[in-house]
Design an enzyme around this catalytic site. Sequence first.
Site, mmCIF file in Angstrom:
data_model
loop_
_atom_site.group_PDB
_atom_site.id
_atom_site.type_symbol
_atom_site.label_atom_id
_atom_site.label_comp_id
_atom_site.label_asym_id
_atom_site.label_seq_id
_atom_site.Cartn_x
_atom_site.Cartn_y
_atom_site.Cartn_z
ATOM 1 N N LYS A 1 -11.361 1.279 3.150
ATOM 2 C CA LYS A 1 -11.119 2.745 2.927
ATOM 3 C C LYS A 1 -12.370 3.730 3.106
ATOM 4 O O LYS A 1 -13.469 3.424 3.336
ATOM 5 C CB LYS A 1 -11.042 2.657 1.516
ATOM 6 C CG LYS A 1 -9.806 2.016 0.898
ATOM 7 C CD LYS A 1 -9.510 2.117 -0.480
ATOM 8 C CE LYS A 1 -8.191 1.325 -1.197
ATOM 9 N NZ LYS A 1 -7.063 2.175 -0.791
ATOM 10 N N ASP B 1 -5.283 -3.121 3.804
ATOM 11 C CA ASP B 1 -5.426 -2.188 2.804
ATOM 12 C C ASP B 1 -4.023 -2.038 1.906
ATOM 13 O O ASP B 1 -3.849 -1.465 0.892
ATOM 14 C CB ASP B 1 -5.788 -0.901 3.139
ATOM 15 C CG ASP B 1 -6.250 -0.102 1.854
ATOM 16 O OD1 ASP B 1 -6.419 -0.586 0.669
ATOM 17 O OD2 ASP B 1 -6.178 1.302 2.166
ATOM 18 N N GLU C 1 -2.760 -4.400 0.314
ATOM 19 C CA GLU C 1 -2.821 -5.679 -0.103
ATOM 20 C C GLU C 1 -1.977 -5.872 -1.564
ATOM 21 O O GLU C 1 -1.398 -6.989 -2.175
ATOM 22 C CB GLU C 1 -4.303 -5.997 -0.598
ATOM 23 C CG GLU C 1 -4.757 -5.425 -1.966
ATOM 24 C CD GLU C 1 -4.751 -3.936 -1.817
ATOM 25 O OE1 GLU C 1 -4.587 -3.423 -3.222
ATOM 26 O OE2 GLU C 1 -4.634 -3.144 -0.857
ATOM 27 N N ARG D 1 0.950 -4.931 -2.554
ATOM 28 C CA ARG D 1 2.543 -5.578 -2.189
ATOM 29 C C ARG D 1 2.211 -7.070 -1.929
ATOM 30 O O ARG D 1 3.380 -7.957 -1.976
ATOM 31 C CB ARG D 1 3.319 -5.029 -1.237
ATOM 32 C CG ARG D 1 2.775 -5.173 0.411
ATOM 33 C CD ARG D 1 2.995 -3.991 1.341
ATOM 34 N NE ARG D 1 2.490 -2.846 0.855
ATOM 35 C CZ ARG D 1 2.805 -1.523 1.505
ATOM 36 N NH1 ARG D 1 3.496 -1.608 2.730
ATOM 37 N NH2 ARG D 1 2.275 -0.561 1.051
ATOM 38 N N ASP E 1 -10.513 -2.016 -5.009
ATOM 39 C CA ASP E 1 -9.960 -2.357 -3.712
ATOM 40 C C ASP E 1 -10.861 -1.472 -2.876
ATOM 41 O O ASP E 1 -10.781 -0.262 -2.860
ATOM 42 C CB ASP E 1 -8.732 -1.789 -3.894
ATOM 43 C CG ASP E 1 -7.865 -1.627 -2.617
ATOM 44 O OD1 ASP E 1 -8.263 -2.530 -1.719
ATOM 45 O OD2 ASP E 1 -6.773 -1.108 -2.534
ATOM 46 N N LYS F 1 0.294 -5.127 -10.715
ATOM 47 C CA LYS F 1 -0.769 -5.448 -9.725
ATOM 48 C C LYS F 1 -2.041 -5.376 -10.275
ATOM 49 O O LYS F 1 -2.445 -4.224 -11.152
ATOM 50 C CB LYS F 1 -0.550 -4.095 -8.498
ATOM 51 C CG LYS F 1 -1.653 -4.374 -7.662
ATOM 52 C CD LYS F 1 -1.603 -3.059 -6.678
ATOM 53 C CE LYS F 1 -2.863 -2.971 -6.032
ATOM 54 N NZ LYS F 1 -2.700 -1.509 -4.929
#
Length: 505
Positions: free
Chosen positions: A281, A351, A353, A355, A274, A269
């Site tokens: 978040k 959030d 994301e 996967r 993020d 990943k």
Amino acid sequence: MSTHTARPLGPQLALAGTVGKRVDVLVIGLTSASDGPEIALGDGIVDESVLTGLLDTLVAVGASGKAEETTRIPAPDTLPVDSVLAVGLGSAEKLDAEQIRKSAGAAARSLSGVGTVATTLSVLDLGAAAEGFALGAYRFNEFKSAKSAPGPDAQPVSRVELLVSSPRAKESKETLARSAAIAEAVATAREFVNTPPSHLFPAEFADRAKALGTDAGLKVEVLDEKALEKNGYGGILGVGKGSSRLPRLVRLSYSAKKRNAPKVALVGKGITFDTGGISIKPAAGMENMTSDMGGAAAVVATVVLAAKLGLPVDVTATVPMAENMPSSTAQRPGDVLTQYGGTTVEVINTDAEGRLVLADAIVRACEDDPDYLIDTATLTGAQMVALGNRTPGVMGTDEFRDRVAAISQEIGENAWAMPMPAELRSDLDSKVADLANVTNHRWGGMLAAALYLKEFVADGVQWAHIDVAGPAYNSSGPWGYTGRGGTGVPVRTMISVIEDIAANG
């Protein structure tokens, strides 16, 4: 094109049979016992009478041999060094390679401002001592100006002489070369993670990965946003939609050029930052999301390492890179996207994301018909809730999952095998698409994420998913050979698994 200039990522490592005159500090090991500490055997490299005198002094100043405790004393006139550092190894009965690695790292961290050290820890385990010193001496100060940059007294150790009885022996040279390469790979992963997102965004990350791959003689393929769109990589594109810095997919392939070589696929990943996207978040601690490409950093470093070691295994890394940002163009909760390969997904939480980008990459990796697939990611906060900040969770096909976890524990990264409960799978069903990207509850979040990824792994592939949400980044104080920031986990696990596949299939 990247303008990044590579720098040395650790000290020079060398073999030696005696303590040289240019050595500043001699590092020895001290074990603990109920009747007092003992100096670990030095294989006769340092005279026993000298060691006896050192032990008397160390006991007098309170050294105990407790694991990773450091005690520095002036050297006697009989040694050509300024001082001696004793580092604790803990109980002699429980001493293993990982403790030697940690103690060597603790010694390296304590010796800021020292130029050259020699050590007898290498007599106990040459490879572990070399890795520990190299990783313990790693520093990241690339963005400190002259106002705050460390001065000479705070610089890391620049040279480590590893004392062994036969420094010219082929086995010693090969062991040191392997350990130096592993340490460099771990440091490379750390360097990526520690680089702030202002300077490491998808295109830059791709350029730097490409440069590493090219230098190592790998086959390199980079897909930009247009190629991703043309080929239907909906997960990567969906996650990257909110950012002005567009996504990439990088493929680095090492061929052993050996008939019927095992094929290993690595997927990592690569979310360079993020925010959570629209499902944003909390602000507190968000700066640590610079580490959300820790899985990608590890697989890039690992495939390059496999090439440097010349392993008889074909290894390909497939690395999705994107930045997850909120904006008027970002994907929304409730959107439906199509993963590479055709599976439709309802995005419940933006959030979740990681996967989405991993699923695209896993499908692409499986098109190469690998025998084994390892994916790794800073995927779920649930990993930290379940296992803490230092224990990766491993899920996947039962046999390979257990094999990866066992090897990880052997080499000191301490991954733990976790289940994928079948009853959680139906919680990923969607009313409007093939899948939802999260369940409708908070139970078993790490396990549910693995179940999501399982949907994209081809039948017959031995698969392991390593969740390193906590272990990839140390946000607290240093310990052992691990400083603050990127840790490089799970590079050592993955390369050890690949070596095991090379040896045992």
